[in-house]
Design a protein around this motif. Structure first.
Motif, PDB file in Angstrom:
ATOM      1  N   GLY A 144      32.846  48.943  42.215  1.00 36.28           N
ATOM      2  CA  GLY A 144      33.111  48.959  40.615  1.00 36.28           C
ATOM      3  C   GLY A 144      33.723  50.198  40.303  1.00 36.28           C
ATOM      4  N   CYS A 145      33.951  51.365  40.997  1.00 31.29           N
ATOM      5  CA  CYS A 145      34.510  52.746  40.635  1.00 31.29           C
ATOM      6  C   CYS A 145      35.650  52.930  40.874  1.00 31.29           C
ATOM      7  N   GLY A 146      36.762  53.547  40.057  1.00 24.67           N
ATOM      8  CA  GLY A 146      37.859  53.922  40.336  1.00 24.67           C
ATOM      9  C   GLY A 146      38.850  52.555  40.434  1.00 24.67           C
ATOM     10  N   LEU A 147      40.188  52.916  40.753  1.00 26.38           N
ATOM     11  CA  LEU A 147      41.337  51.862  40.782  1.00 26.38           C
ATOM     12  C   LEU A 147      41.227  51.030  39.678  1.00 26.38           C
ATOM     13  N   ASP A 148      41.531  51.570  38.485  1.00 25.43           N
ATOM     14  CA  ASP A 148      41.367  50.785  37.186  1.00 25.43           C
ATOM     15  C   ASP A 148      42.986  49.917  37.180  1.00 25.43           C
ATOM     16  N   ALA A 149      43.042  48.927  38.172  1.00 26.07           N
ATOM     17  CA  ALA A 149      44.406  48.412  38.071  1.00 26.07           C
ATOM     18  C   ALA A 149      44.074  46.869  38.660  1.00 26.07           C
ATOM     19  N   LYS A 150      45.390  46.009  38.265  1.00 22.09           N
ATOM     20  CA  LYS A 150      44.988  44.648  38.527  1.00 22.09           C
ATOM     21  C   LYS A 150      45.225  44.368  40.084  1.00 22.09           C
ATOM     22  N   VAL A 151      44.459  45.039  40.922  1.00 22.24           N
ATOM     23  CA  VAL A 151      44.441  44.567  42.400  1.00 22.24           C
ATOM     24  C   VAL A 151      43.484  43.405  42.786  1.00 22.24           C
ATOM     25  N   ALA A 152      43.721  42.844  43.771  1.00 22.72           N
ATOM     26  CA  ALA A 152      42.962  41.496  44.083  1.00 22.72           C
ATOM     27  C   ALA A 152      41.725  41.918  44.058  1.00 22.72           C
ATOM     28  N   GLY A 153      40.976  43.071  44.815  1.00 22.80           N
ATOM     29  CA  GLY A 153      39.595  43.340  44.757  1.00 22.80           C
ATOM     30  C   GLY A 153      39.044  43.565  43.535  1.00 22.80           C
ATOM     31  N   VAL A 154      39.581  44.318  42.767  1.00 26.07           N
ATOM     32  CA  VAL A 154      39.118  44.599  41.372  1.00 26.07           C
ATOM     33  C   VAL A 154      38.913  43.267  40.730  1.00 26.07           C
ATOM     34  N   GLU A 155      39.951  42.334  40.700  1.00 26.84           N
ATOM     35  CA  GLU A 155      39.825  41.162  39.805  1.00 26.84           C
ATOM     36  C   GLU A 155      39.093  40.225  40.417  1.00 26.84           C
ATOM     37  N   ALA A 156      38.702  40.211  41.869  1.00 24.13           N
ATOM     38  CA  ALA A 156      37.535  39.408  42.276  1.00 24.13           C
ATOM     39  C   ALA A 156      36.279  40.069  41.948  1.00 24.13           C
ATOM     40  N   LEU A 157      36.198  41.096  41.896  1.00 23.68           N
ATOM     41  CA  LEU A 157      34.591  41.639  41.279  1.00 23.68           C
ATOM     42  C   LEU A 157      34.474  41.394  40.139  1.00 23.68           C
ATOM     43  N   ARG A 158      35.570  41.347  39.033  1.00 22.68           N
ATOM     44  CA  ARG A 158      35.333  40.993  37.788  1.00 22.68           C
ATOM     45  C   ARG A 158      34.887  39.550  37.539  1.00 22.68           C
ATOM     46  N   ARG A 159      35.708  38.793  38.297  1.00 18.95           N
ATOM     47  CA  ARG A 159      35.566  37.272  38.303  1.00 18.95           C
ATOM     48  C   ARG A 159      33.878  37.062  38.834  1.00 18.95           C
ATOM     49  N   CYS A 160      33.484  37.828  39.852  1.00 22.18           N
ATOM     50  CA  CYS A 160      32.103  37.610  40.337  1.00 22.18           C
ATOM     51  C   CYS A 160      31.093  37.980  39.094  1.00 22.18           C
ATOM     52  N   LEU A 161      31.201  38.983  38.595  1.00 21.92           N
ATOM     53  CA  LEU A 161      30.151  39.579  37.486  1.00 21.92           C
ATOM     54  C   LEU A 161      30.337  38.687  36.434  1.00 21.92           C
ATOM     55  N   ALA A 162      31.657  38.146  35.999  1.00 25.16           N
ATOM     56  CA  ALA A 162      31.458  37.242  35.000  1.00 25.16           C
ATOM     57  C   ALA A 162      30.821  35.957  35.068  1.00 25.16           C
ATOM     58  N   GLY A 163      31.203  35.314  36.271  1.00 23.02           N
ATOM     59  CA  GLY A 163      30.544  34.126  36.909  1.00 23.02           C
ATOM     60  C   GLY A 163      29.124  34.186  36.986  1.00 23.02           C
ATOM     61  N   TYR A 164      28.587  35.239  37.286  1.00 25.08           N
ATOM     62  CA  TYR A 164      26.962  35.165  37.219  1.00 25.08           C
ATOM     63  C   TYR A 164      26.766  35.604  36.091  1.00 25.08           C
ATOM     64  N   ALA A 165      27.142  36.486  35.369  1.00 20.10           N
ATOM     65  CA  ALA A 165      26.711  36.589  33.795  1.00 20.10           C
ATOM     66  C   ALA A 165      26.668  35.284  33.119  1.00 20.10           C
ATOM     67  N   ALA A 166      27.279  34.360  33.375  1.00 14.04           N
ATOM     68  CA  ALA A 166      27.692  33.113  32.722  1.00 14.04           C
ATOM     69  C   ALA A 166      27.012  31.922  33.440  1.00 14.04           C
ATOM     70  N   HIS A 167      26.033  32.162  34.542  1.00 14.06           N
ATOM     71  CA  HIS A 167      25.771  31.087  35.258  1.00 14.06           C
ATOM     72  C   HIS A 167      24.511  30.489  34.524  1.00 14.06           C
ATOM     73  N   PRO A 168      24.725  29.179  34.560  1.00 10.32           N
ATOM     74  CA  PRO A 168      23.558  28.362  33.691  1.00 10.32           C
ATOM     75  C   PRO A 168      22.034  28.622  34.421  1.00 10.32           C
ATOM     76  N   ASN A 169      21.751  29.184  35.515  1.00 20.18           N
ATOM     77  CA  ASN A 169      20.640  29.387  36.238  1.00 20.18           C
ATOM     78  C   ASN A 169      19.865  30.971  35.686  1.00 20.18           C
ATOM     79  N   PHE A 170      20.799  31.433  34.869  1.00 18.28           N
ATOM     80  CA  PHE A 170      20.225  32.449  33.959  1.00 18.28           C
ATOM     81  C   PHE A 170      19.869  32.404  32.792  1.00 18.28           C
ATOM     82  N   ALA A 171      18.646  32.404  32.355  1.00 16.52           N
ATOM     83  CA  ALA A 171      18.257  31.961  30.637  1.00 16.52           C
ATOM     84  C   ALA A 171      18.787  33.318  30.051  1.00 16.52           C
ATOM     85  N   ALA A 172      19.084  34.563  30.343  1.00 12.14           N
ATOM     86  CA  ALA A 172      19.605  35.712  29.857  1.00 12.14           C
ATOM     87  C   ALA A 172      20.040  36.622  31.011  1.00 12.14           C
TER      88      ALA A 172
END
Length: 512
Positions: A179-207
């Motif tokens: 999560g630190c550095g490389l504020d660019a659209k590289v594959a690893g950063v994009e993958a991390l963002r998708r993971c974080l967003a996917g878990y944040a929106a996961h139905p198994n989390f009430a909040a």
């Protein structure tokens, strides 16, 4: 799959009772030894064993000439490097990887999806927006390694303090080293963002509570998206102690709402089941993976989704999936991901056109094709409906594929980020694994493992090898266990507390 096969000694009761060999397909050139075979032993079909054959290894059904293609699972696994006699041990000394042009035959073997005889349900949790949950957690997710300790402190505060909230499965901290550095659209950063967003929106989390430092790559507002919860930034919240207090307050405010849920019957079509294998043995492809494939076909018949993955463990057997691709575009997308892996391996001085694990070979697997065919067996026989990039949100029903490495935590993280609400993990050695907030069923390939690790294994598929159960019967049993798990029955890994440390987004980018 990695292999560590410890066979029964010849002459023990377990060895005498176990069937001698297994034929996977009538067109196969080889049998699979289910126990150690000795020279001169006569098998049930009159075949005489020529060599000592370890359990899990192959025996020639008939004579094979040098250069002749050899089939297992009714698929090509290599060619004879020398003449092979009927009853001979077939392995590294006489079987070579065959360099062949793959005939992808896109869509040539697409069959109509299976149709269920009856509609099945499970006891699920229906969120206000209609999403279906199988568990009811509150998540505390770090956006960067620098906020991991704070996220852990918030979650740890509630350990053993949820007695007033019996419908809440727990407060779980999901942390990582990225999560630190490389504020660019590289594959690893994009993958991390998708993971974080996917878990944040996961139905198994009430909040969820997302905690960041303040100077990292991730945009916390974008990560949180429409999920219920708030973002905290350590640099803007008064530092570590103040952020911990604020995080605790947010979780406390959410507990009452989270507890006010009840399980209701929902169609099995609401299930998204992730398929993983790891710590496998030479029997995984012929017992547990094959049985899980039957369960997958039963799930698909209900309108559910099954997410196959582990791209590098499909290498050499891609044709099995391309032939079942619902459209040519789906098949070509899968081939494109395999090609990416070939290029990736070449750039890093590696090859994937071989069997990388000495344990695989010790357990009886000779070529990467043979290994991959056993891995793909988890996907059953249903049409391949879609191919997804790493951690991409899964929207299609039926059997789908998600690109990911074969390393289990990294692949499972992507599948859960994509929306999987149950995970089936097959193993022969006994991998230790969980994947909160998704319940993880552990399926053993052999009865020895099931007896040796009773606290870790949920389902025994060694019954197939023992001659006590057919693959179809075991698959139906797995299907029922998936529904029971989705209804709230705890898995072994949940009872043991696994799942907090297995959040592992794929680090495929550059670190500067």
């Amino acid at each position: 799959m990695t292999v560590d096969l410890t066979p029964h000694p010849v002459g023990t009761p377990a060895a005498r009772e176990r069937p001698a060999t297994l034929l996977l397909n009538a067109a196969d050139d080889v049998l699979i030894a289910l126990r150690p075979l000795v020279p001169g032993e006569r098998l049930h079909d009159g075949l005489v064993v020529q060599d000592a054959v370890p359990a899990g290894h192959k025996v020639a059904r008939w004579g094979l000439a040098k250069g002749q293609a050899i089939r297992r699972y009714n698929s090509l696994i290599g060619a004879a490097s020398t003449d092979i006699a009927a009853g001979a041990h077939v392995h590294l000394h006489n079987l070579d990887m065959l360099d062949f042009v793959r005939d992808y035959a896109f869509c040539s073997e697409v069959r109509p999806p299976p149709v269920a005889r009856e509609s099945r349900t499970f006891q699920g949790i229906v969120r206000a927006d209609g999403r279906i949950a199988t568990r009811n957690y509150i998540g505390v997710i770090s956006s960067v390694n620098c906020s991991a300790t704070v996220a852990r402190m918030v979650a740890d505060h509630f350990r053993g303090r949820l007695g007033l909230y019996p419908n809440v499965d727990g407060v779980v901290a999901l942390t990582h080293k990225r999560g630190c550095g490389l504020d660019a659209k590289v594959a690893g950063v994009e993958a991390l963002r998708r993971c974080l967003a996917g878990y944040a929106a996961h139905p198994n989390f009430a909040a969820v509570v997302i905690i960041g430092l303040g100077c990292e790559v991730g945009d916390l507002t974008g990560v949180l998206g429409g999920a219920e919860g708030q973002a905290l930034v350590i640099q803007q919240s008064g530092g570590t102690a103040a952020t911990v207090r604020a995080g605790i307050a947010q979780v406390e405010a959410a507990l009452g709402r989270a507890n006010a849920v009840r399980r209701v019957p929902v169609p099995a079509a609401a299930l998204k089941v992730a398929l993983q294998c790891g710590g496998s043995d030479g029997y995984s492809g012929v017992s547990v993976n094959a049985a899980l494939g039957v369960a997958v076909d039963l799930l698909v018949a209900q309108g559910a989704t099954a997410i196959l993955s582990e791209t590098t463990e499909c290498y050499g057997a891609e044709h099995v999936l391309t032939r079942r691709a619902i459209t040519r575009a789906v098949g070509e997308k899968f081939v494109a991901r395999v090609t990416w892996w070939e290029d990736f391996a070449a750039r890093n001085g590696m090859v994937i056109n071989n069997n990388p694990s000495p344990g695989n070979k010790a357990g009886g697997l000779t070529t990467i094709i043979e290994k991959s065919l056993g891995s793909i067996a988890k996907g059953g026989t249903s049409p391949l409906m879609a191919v997804y990039d790493y951690a991409e949100r899964v929207t299609e029903q039926g059997l789908v594929f998600m690109d990911a490495p074969a390393f289990d935590p990294v692949g499972a993280t992507a599948q859960v980020a994509g929306g999987a609400n149950v995970l089936c993990f097959t193993t022969g050695r006994g991998s230790a694994f969980g994947c909160k907030p998704c319940p993880s069923l552990k399926l053993a390939s052999n009865s020895d493992l099931f007896r040796r690790m009773p606290d870790d294994m949920d389902i025994n598929c060694g019954t197939i090898l023992d001659g006590d159960e057919t693959i179809e019967a075991a698959g139906a049993r797995i299907f029922d266990d998936i529904l029971a798990t989705a209804s709230g029955r705890q898995t072994c890994s949940e009872r043991l507390g696994y799942g907090d440390e297995e959040f592992a987004p794929w680090d495929m980018g550059v670190m500067l």
